[in-house]
Design a protein around this motif. Structure first.
Motif, short mmCIF file in Angstrom:
data_model
loop_
_atom_site.label_atom_id
_atom_site.label_comp_id
_atom_site.label_asym_id
_atom_site.label_seq_id
_atom_site.Cartn_x
_atom_site.Cartn_y
_atom_site.Cartn_z
N TYR A 156 6.03 1.41 -4.39
CA TYR A 156 4.81 2.14 -4.01
C TYR A 156 4.44 1.66 -2.60
O TYR A 156 4.30 0.46 -2.36
N PHE A 199 7.41 5.74 -2.89
CA PHE A 199 6.36 6.76 -3.01
C PHE A 199 5.30 6.57 -1.93
O PHE A 199 4.68 5.51 -1.83
N ASP A 222 1.91 7.62 -1.04
CA ASP A 222 0.78 8.20 -1.77
C ASP A 222 -0.32 8.69 -0.83
O ASP A 222 -0.86 7.90 -0.05
N MET A 248 -1.28 3.05 -7.85
CA MET A 248 0.15 2.75 -8.01
C MET A 248 0.57 2.99 -9.45
O MET A 248 1.57 3.65 -9.73
N ALA A 278 0.68 6.57 -10.46
CA ALA A 278 1.82 7.29 -9.89
C ALA A 278 3.13 6.89 -10.58
O ALA A 278 4.19 7.43 -10.26
N TYR A 308 4.44 3.66 -10.70
CA TYR A 308 5.17 2.58 -10.00
C TYR A 308 4.58 1.22 -10.36
O TYR A 308 3.41 1.13 -10.78
N PHE A 334 4.58 -2.98 -5.61
CA PHE A 334 3.68 -2.62 -4.51
C PHE A 334 4.25 -3.18 -3.21
O PHE A 334 4.59 -4.36 -3.14
#
Ligand code: SF4
Ligand code: SF4
Lengths: 231, 361
Positions: B19, B50, B52, B84, B87, B89, B92
Motif C-alpha cells: 500500500y 496500490f 490510493d 490500507m 483496500a 493490503y 504499508f
C-alpha cells in the motif's frame, strides 16, 4: 512535584523522553541547533528534571525552547536513554496550550506556522502544495522553482494524471468526503482547538503590541523578522 | 566491522503487495520520482502496489512544527492504516522519511502505552466510522528498493560507473535523520551505520564516499526552514555538510528523504548566488538525486521522464559521466512536446550558456 511539571508529564513524549539525565552533554555535542544558536539541550533536560514550576514556566515563556530543529539526533546518542527532542516537543505543546508562547519572538512564529502549514492541511489535505510555495517568499528555491511555479500545470502533467484533480496520482485533489473526515479528525482529537488557541493568544498579544490584531501585518512580521540579535 | 554492524539491524520487508502512501514534499518537488517508483515496481519488477486516492498527508510537517497535537496525528495515521486494510493490503510503504519516522513512533507508542492506541481507535471511529487495523509490515519506499536491489541489478542498463574511465562513481549518501535516529531498529543498518542507500550504490557498481559530516542533519529543522526569519539555520547546516564532503569529490549525492534531497539541491543554488561558492567539479554544483532517480537511471529511464529537470543543480555533468544518451532538447517540454520556456540562469550551473538548452536555437 509541581503542577506545571505534572501537566508536562501528562505528555507521553515527555514520559518516554525523560529518564535521569547525568548532565554529560552528549546531546549538546551532537545537536545542530546548539551549533547555530545559543542553545543547550543539556541545560533544558537538566532544568526540567528539577521539577520546579518556576523554572518550567520560565522555559515555557523563553526563546530557548523554540530553537530545536527536531532532527532527533540526540535520541540515539544519549547514554541514559533520554530524548531531549521529545521534551522540547512537550514544552512547546504546553507553552501553546497555556498561551505562554506569545511571550517570546520565536514562540510567536507559531502563528505563521499555523497560517501556512496548518491552513494548507485544512484546505488541501497536504502540508504543502506548489501554488503556495511562492517564489517571492521563497527566493532560495531559485530560478528552476520559479519556472515550475509559472508552468505548474504543464510540468506536473508529465508526471501525474491528476494534478489538482480527483483520482490517484501525485498532487491529486482530496475529495470532499476525505476533507470532511480530516476536519472531523481535527475536531475530535483536539487539533482544531489547538489551532484556535494559537489564533486567540496571538490576537491578544498582537493588540498588546500595538497591531490591529493578528492581521496580515502581524503575521508577516512574525514570519520575516529575524530577532536573533536581540535574543 | 562495518559489515557486521549494519547486519545487526535487519528488518522484514515484504516481497509484494504494498500500500503506497505519497509524500507532500516528494510529490511537490520530485513527482517524477514517485511515478518512477510505481513504474519500476509494476513494470520492471511485476509487483502489486496500490496508489490510493483516499489518503491524505500524515500532517507530519505540522506535527514537527508543533502545531498539530500528537493525538491528532495519531488519528490521521490511524485513518491511513484503516484505508490500507479496507483496500485489502497489509504492507504499508511510505514515500517520506518524516512520515516514516512518525509511523514508527506512533506504532511504538501504541505498543508501549496501549491506552493511546485505544483512544486513537475511538477518535478514528467517532470522526470517520473507520476501524483501525495496524499494518503487518511498515517500510520506507527506499527499504523496498533496497530489498529489490539485486533484481534491479539483474536488469541494469547503466551501472554507476564512469563510462570514460571505467571507475566506480563516487557517491555521497544522505539518509535523513528520521529514518533511523528515532527508532534505530526500524532502519536497515540502524542509526550509526545505515546501509539502505549504500546497499543500492554497491549493488549497482558505485562506491560510497565516507566523510566527516556524513550523519549530520541536512538542516531542514522544520520551523527553522518553514519560517522565513529562521532559514539561516537551515542553510548553515547544509553548508556544513557540503564543505565537509567537497574534498572527497563526489560525483553525486543521493538522498533517502525528499526534504533532504530538496535542501541539499536548493541550498547549493542559494550558496552559489550569495557567495559564489560551488562544491562540484569545474565550478558546478554537486548533482543531488533521489534514490528513485538513481534506480531509474540504472534501469535506463530517460532523465527528463524521471523529472530531473526540476533540480536546481543541473544533472547533465553526471549524465555525461555515466554515458547516458539524453536529448537536451526535450528537457523543458510540457505534455505533448510543447516547449514551455526554460528557467533563468543560475550561478550553481556556471552560467546559462553552459548547461541550459534552448530548443529554439
Ligand atoms: S545526552 Fe542524555 S544524559 Fe547526557 S546531558 Fe543529554 S539528556 Fe542528559
Ligand atoms: S532534536 Fe533538537 S535538541 Fe535534539 S539534536 Fe536535534 S535540534 Fe538538538
Amino acid at each position: 512535584m509541581g503542577k506545571l511539571f505534572d501537566k508536562l508529564y501528562e505528555d507521553i513524549r515527555v514520559r518516554e523522553g525523560l529518564k535521569a539525565c547525568m548532565n554529560c552533554g552528549v546531546c549538546t555535542a551532537i545537536c545542530p541547533a546548539a551549533e547555530f544558536y545559543d542553545y543547550d539541550p543539556r541545560q533544558i533536560i537538566s532544568a526540567v528534571q528539577m521539577r520546579d514550576d518556576e523554572t518550567i514556566e520560565a522555559l515555557l515563556r523563553s526563546e530557548t525552547i523554540w530553537y530545536c530543529g527536531q532532527c532527533m539526533s540526540c535520541r540515539p546518542r544519549c547514554p541514559r536513554g533520554n530524548t531531549p527532542g521529545y521534551i522540547i516537543q512537550g514544552l512547546r505543546t504546553l507553552s501553546q496550550r497555556m498561551g505562554y508562547f506569545v511571550e517570546s519572538a520565536r514562540g510567536r512564529q507559531q502563528l505563521a506556522l499555523k497560517r501556512t502549514i496548518g491552513e494548507n492541511i485544512m484546505k488541501s489535505g497536504y502540508c504543502l502544495v506548489p501554488r503556495n510555495i511562492s517564489p517571492d517568499l521563497h527566493p532560495e528555491q531559485g530560478t528552476v522553482w520559479r519556472w515550475v511555479f509559472d508552468n505548474d500545470k504543464d510540468i506536473y502533467a508529465r508526471f501525474t494524471p491528476s494534478y489538482g484533480r480527483e483520482g490517484a496520482g501525485a498532487l491529486r485533489r482530496c475529495s470532499e468526503a476525505t476533507m470532511q473526515e480530516l476536519h472531523r479528525i481535527f475536531e475530535v482529537s483536539g487539533g482544531k482547538e489547538f489551532f484556535d488557541d494559537i489564533e486567540r493568544y496571538s490576537e491578544q498579544k498582537a493588540r498588546e503590541m500595538g497591531y490591529n490584531g493578528a492581521d496580515e501585518n502581524y503575521m508577516m512580521d512574525v514570519f520575516t523578522q529575524n530577532t536573533l540579535a536581540e535574543e | 566491522m562495518r559489515r557486521t554492524k549494519w547486519e545487526e539491524y535487519q528488518k522484514d520487508i515484504a516481497d509484494d503487495k504494498y500500500y503506497y502512501a505519497r509524500s507532500c514534499i516528494r510529490q511537490n518537488f520530485f513527482p517524477g520520482s514517485e511515478k518512477a517508483f510505481l513504474d519500476i515496481l509494476r513494470n520492471d519488477l511485476g509487483k502489486d502496489i496500490f496508489d490510493d486516492p483516499l489518503h491524505t498527508s500524515c500532517t507530519g510537517i505540522g506535527y514537527h512544527s508543533d502545531i498539530v497535537p500528537f493525538e491528532t496525528i495519531m488519528t490521521v495515521v490511524a485513518r491511513q492504516f484503516a484505508l490500507m486494510h479496507e483496500a485489502g493490503y497489509e504492507n504499508f510503504t511510505s514515500s517520506c522519511i518524516t512520515s516514516f519516522g512518525i509511523y514508527t513512533e506512533i506504532l511504538n507508542t501504541w505498543e508501549e502505552f496501549p491506552e493511546t492506541e485505544e483512544r486513537t481507535r475511538e477518535n478514528l471511529f467517532k470522526a470517520t466510522g473507520r476501524e483501525l487495523v495496524k499494518p503487518k509490515s511498515l517500510a520506507h519506499t527506499s527499504d523496498v528498493i533496497f530489498h529489490l536491489r539485486k533484481e534491479i541489478a539483474e536488469r541494469m542498463k547503466r551501472p554507476l560507473v564512469n563510462a570514460l574511465t571505467g571507475e566506480p562513481l563516487r557517491v555521497v549518501e544522505h539518509i535523513g535523520c528520521h529514518y533511523a535516529k528515532i527508532f534505530p531498529k526500524s532502519g536497515i543498518g540502524g542509526s550509526e551505520f545505515p546501509y539502505v542507500l549504500a546497499g543500492m550504490i554497491e549493488s549497482w557498481g558505485g562506491e560510497v564516499v565516507d566523510y566527516p559530516e556524513r550523519r549530520h542533519c541536512c538542516g531542514f529543522g522544520f520551523r527553522n526552514y518553514l519560517v522565513q526569519a529562521n532559514r539561516g539555520y537551515s542553510v548553515a547546516n547544509s553548508q556544513k555538510k557540503l564543505e565537509s564532503m567537497a574534498p572527497y569529490r563526489p560525483d553525486f549525492i543521493v538522498c533517502n528523504c525528499p526534504g533532504c534531497s530538496m535542501f541539499l539541491d536548493k541550498w547549493q543554488y542559494t550558496i552559489a548566488e550569495m557567495e559564489g561558492t560551488t562544491y562540484g567539479a569545474h565550478g558546478h554544483g554537486i548533482p543531488v538525486l533521489t534514490y528513485e532517480e538513481m534506480a531509474g537511471l540504472v534501469l535506463g529511464y530517460d532523465p527528463w521522464e524521471l523529472g530531473m529537470q526540476m533540480h536546481a543543480v543541473d544533472v547533465e555533468p553526471l549524465l555525461e559521466k555515466m554515458g547516458v544518451e539524453y536529448d537536451p532538447s526535450t528537457k523543458y517540454l510540457g505534455p505533448k512536446g510543447k516547449y514551455i520556456g526554460k528557467p533563468a540562469a543560475a550561478a550553481v550551473n556556471c552560467s546559462a550558456g553552459v548547461t541550459l538548452y534552448d530548443i529554439k536555437k
